[in-house]
Design a protein around this motif. Structure first.
Motif, PDB file in Angstrom:
ATOM      1  N   ASN A   1       1.200   3.513   2.304  1.00 26.63           N
ATOM      2  CA  ASN A   1       1.922   3.679   3.523  1.00 26.63           C
ATOM      3  C   ASN A   1       3.111   2.728   3.675  1.00 26.63           C
ATOM      4  O   ASN A   1       4.273   3.052   4.081  1.00 26.63           O
ATOM      5  CB  ASN A   1       0.751   3.323   4.515  1.00 26.63           C
TER       6      ASN A   1
ATOM      7  N   TRP B   1     -10.804   1.150  10.198  1.00 27.21           N
ATOM      8  CA  TRP B   1     -10.996   2.643  10.021  1.00 27.21           C
ATOM      9  C   TRP B   1     -12.230   3.089   9.221  1.00 27.21           C
ATOM     10  O   TRP B   1     -12.831   3.911   9.605  1.00 27.21           O
ATOM     11  CB  TRP B   1      -9.645   3.129   9.790  1.00 27.21           C
ATOM     12  N   LEU B   2     -12.134   2.214   7.878  1.00 20.36           N
ATOM     13  CA  LEU B   2     -13.442   2.796   6.991  1.00 20.36           C
ATOM     14  C   LEU B   2     -14.736   2.159   7.516  1.00 20.36           C
ATOM     15  O   LEU B   2     -15.624   2.778   7.383  1.00 20.36           O
ATOM     16  CB  LEU B   2     -13.107   1.917   5.701  1.00 20.36           C
TER      17      LEU B   2
ATOM     18  N   SER C   1      -6.981  -0.315   7.774  1.00 18.93           N
ATOM     19  CA  SER C   1      -7.588   0.405   6.888  1.00 18.93           C
ATOM     20  C   SER C   1      -9.131   0.110   6.810  1.00 18.93           C
ATOM     21  O   SER C   1      -9.835   0.830   6.908  1.00 18.93           O
ATOM     22  CB  SER C   1      -7.027   0.382   5.504  1.00 18.93           C
TER      23      SER C   1
ATOM     24  N   THR D   1     -13.358  -8.138   4.245  1.00 17.98           N
ATOM     25  CA  THR D   1     -12.083  -7.362   3.350  1.00 17.98           C
ATOM     26  C   THR D   1     -12.128  -7.980   1.980  1.00 17.98           C
ATOM     27  O   THR D   1     -12.378  -9.271   1.654  1.00 17.98           O
ATOM     28  CB  THR D   1     -11.101  -7.505   4.148  1.00 17.98           C
TER      29      THR D   1
ATOM     30  N   ASP E   1      -9.213   8.146  13.649  1.00 19.31           N
ATOM     31  CA  ASP E   1      -7.783   8.282  13.077  1.00 19.31           C
ATOM     32  C   ASP E   1      -6.545   8.053  13.848  1.00 19.31           C
ATOM     33  O   ASP E   1      -5.586   7.729  13.587  1.00 19.31           O
ATOM     34  CB  ASP E   1      -7.795   9.895  12.566  1.00 19.31           C
TER      35      ASP E   1
ATOM     36  N   SER F   1       0.980  -1.210  -0.034  1.00 18.35           N
ATOM     37  CA  SER F   1      -0.131   0.111   0.100  1.00 18.35           C
ATOM     38  C   SER F   1       1.000   1.258   0.123  1.00 18.35           C
ATOM     39  O   SER F   1       2.257   1.143   0.150  1.00 18.35           O
ATOM     40  CB  SER F   1      -0.943   0.030   1.130  1.00 18.35           C
TER      41      SER F   1
ATOM     42  N   PHE G   1       0.046   2.219  13.251  1.00 24.09           N
ATOM     43  CA  PHE G   1       1.058   2.470  11.968  1.00 24.09           C
ATOM     44  C   PHE G   1       2.244   2.911  12.590  1.00 24.09           C
ATOM     45  O   PHE G   1       3.302   2.373  12.082  1.00 24.09           O
ATOM     46  CB  PHE G   1       0.282   3.244  11.132  1.00 24.09           C
TER      47      PHE G   1
ATOM     48  N   LYS H   1      -5.624   4.810  14.363  1.00 18.45           N
ATOM     49  CA  LYS H   1      -4.935   4.080  13.328  1.00 18.45           C
ATOM     50  C   LYS H   1      -3.515   4.517  13.087  1.00 18.45           C
ATOM     51  O   LYS H   1      -2.449   3.704  12.653  1.00 18.45           O
ATOM     52  CB  LYS H   1      -5.822   4.264  11.853  1.00 18.45           C
ATOM     53  N   SER H   2      -3.404   5.743  13.259  1.00 11.22           N
ATOM     54  CA  SER H   2      -2.154   6.462  13.261  1.00 11.22           C
ATOM     55  C   SER H   2      -1.118   5.765  14.328  1.00 11.22           C
ATOM     56  O   SER H   2       0.254   5.523  14.036  1.00 11.22           O
ATOM     57  CB  SER H   2      -2.181   7.866  13.324  1.00 11.22           C
TER      58      SER H   2
ATOM     59  N   ASP I   1      -1.696  -3.549   7.829  1.00 15.82           N
ATOM     60  CA  ASP I   1      -2.158  -2.324   7.344  1.00 15.82           C
ATOM     61  C   ASP I   1      -3.357  -2.246   6.784  1.00 15.82           C
ATOM     62  O   ASP I   1      -4.169  -1.500   6.884  1.00 15.82           O
ATOM     63  CB  ASP I   1      -1.101  -1.656   6.600  1.00 15.82           C
ATOM     64  N   GLU I   2      -3.553  -3.334   5.994  1.00 12.65           N
ATOM     65  CA  GLU I   2      -4.804  -3.606   5.387  1.00 12.65           C
ATOM     66  C   GLU I   2      -6.143  -3.696   6.137  1.00 12.65           C
ATOM     67  O   GLU I   2      -7.116  -3.218   6.069  1.00 12.65           O
ATOM     68  CB  GLU I   2      -4.917  -4.811   4.345  1.00 12.65           C
TER      69      GLU I   2
END
Length: 264
Positions: free
Chosen positions: A37, A143-144, A140, A105, A150, A35, A157, A153-154, A136-137
């Motif tokens: 990121n 988060w979606l 994401s 997913t 946010d 991705s 990561f 998630k931050s 990471d997937e």
């Protein structure tokens, strides 16, 4: 400092040449999808880990030896295993959250990259990056689905990036340590050779000077010549004075009979 830096650069040039030639002859290419990121992390850390791991083995091969190389690479492998374990734990937590939220997913279509592998540690690091890509997937997706915000998630990561960066820092620190040790040993050997050569040159100079004295006698100093000349002159003066006295005595002897005759 300039001389030291110049010496280091001259010693490192053969290392770079060998590095380039051997990497061209011994390497494999592995494909991976990341991705945006994770692609940034890959570009930030992968080349550094690859080069440091290869040069670590190289300097161990010309310096401390294979035993030290196995010990140091073992430390890096242990750290990679720890990072993998941490990422796997986060993946398990993310899977539970996805299952709880009923989130499905899909397989993303990221750009494929070709990673050049020049050392086994580089391949292990790439596999860790692929595992981190899976995390990471999932992050994401959560988060979606608004399962995490946010900040969460931050932070998650950032932890991934920190763990992967620690592998690069560990590999580079070990490589720099071994390289410094080898360079110091080479410098010490060079200094020892120079000192031995200087001592040998000094002995040769002493031998040459002694030989010159034996083969070519030193000229007599001027003072000695003057003293010899003075002695010769004195000897000549004494001889002249003695001759004069003898002549005088002979003359007196020759005149005495004549005087006696006149008296008679």
């Amino acid at each position: 400092m300039a001389e030291i830096n110049q010496g280091r650069s001259s010693r490192d040039n053969p290392v770079r040449k060998h590095f380039i030639s051997e990497c061209r002859d011994s390497r494999i290419v592995v494909q991976a999808k990341f991705s945006p990121n994770m692609l940034r992390i890959y570009r930030r850390h992968f080349d550094g880990v690859s080069r440091a791991a290869y040069l670590l083995r190289f300097y161990c091969r010309i310096g401390p030896g294979e035993i030290v190389a196995r010990e140091l690479t073992g430390e890096i492998t242990s750290l990679i295993d720890q990072v993998n374990a941490n990422v796997q734990k986060k993946i398990e937590v993310a899977d539970k959250m996805l299952k709880k939220e009923g989130i499905r997913t899909t397989s993303p279509h990221f750009e494929t990259i070709n990673a050049t592998i020049i050392d086994p540690i580089a391949n292990q690091f790439l596999k860790t990056l692929i595992v981190a890509q899976s995390l990471d997937e999932k992050l994401s997706a959560l988060w979606l689905a608004c399962a995490i915000n946010d900040e969460q998630k931050s932070n998650a990561f950032s932890e991934i990036d920190k763990d992967l960066r620690s592998i690069q820092m560990k590999t580079r620190a070990l490589f720099v340590g071994v390289r410094t040790r080898v360079q110091e040993q080479n410098l010490a050997r060079q200094q020892s050779r120079l000192e031995a050569q200087r001592e040998l040159d000094g002995l040769n100079e002493i031998d040459d000077s002694d030989l010159a004295v034996i083969e070519n006698q030193e000229p007599i100093p001027d003072k000695s010549r003057k003293s010899i000349q003075t002695t010769k002159q004195d000897d000549q003066g004494l001889d002249t004075h003695a001759a004069a006295q003898i002549d005088g005595q002979a003359h007196e002897t020759s005149e005495s009979p004549t005087a006696e005759k006149q008296t008679a």
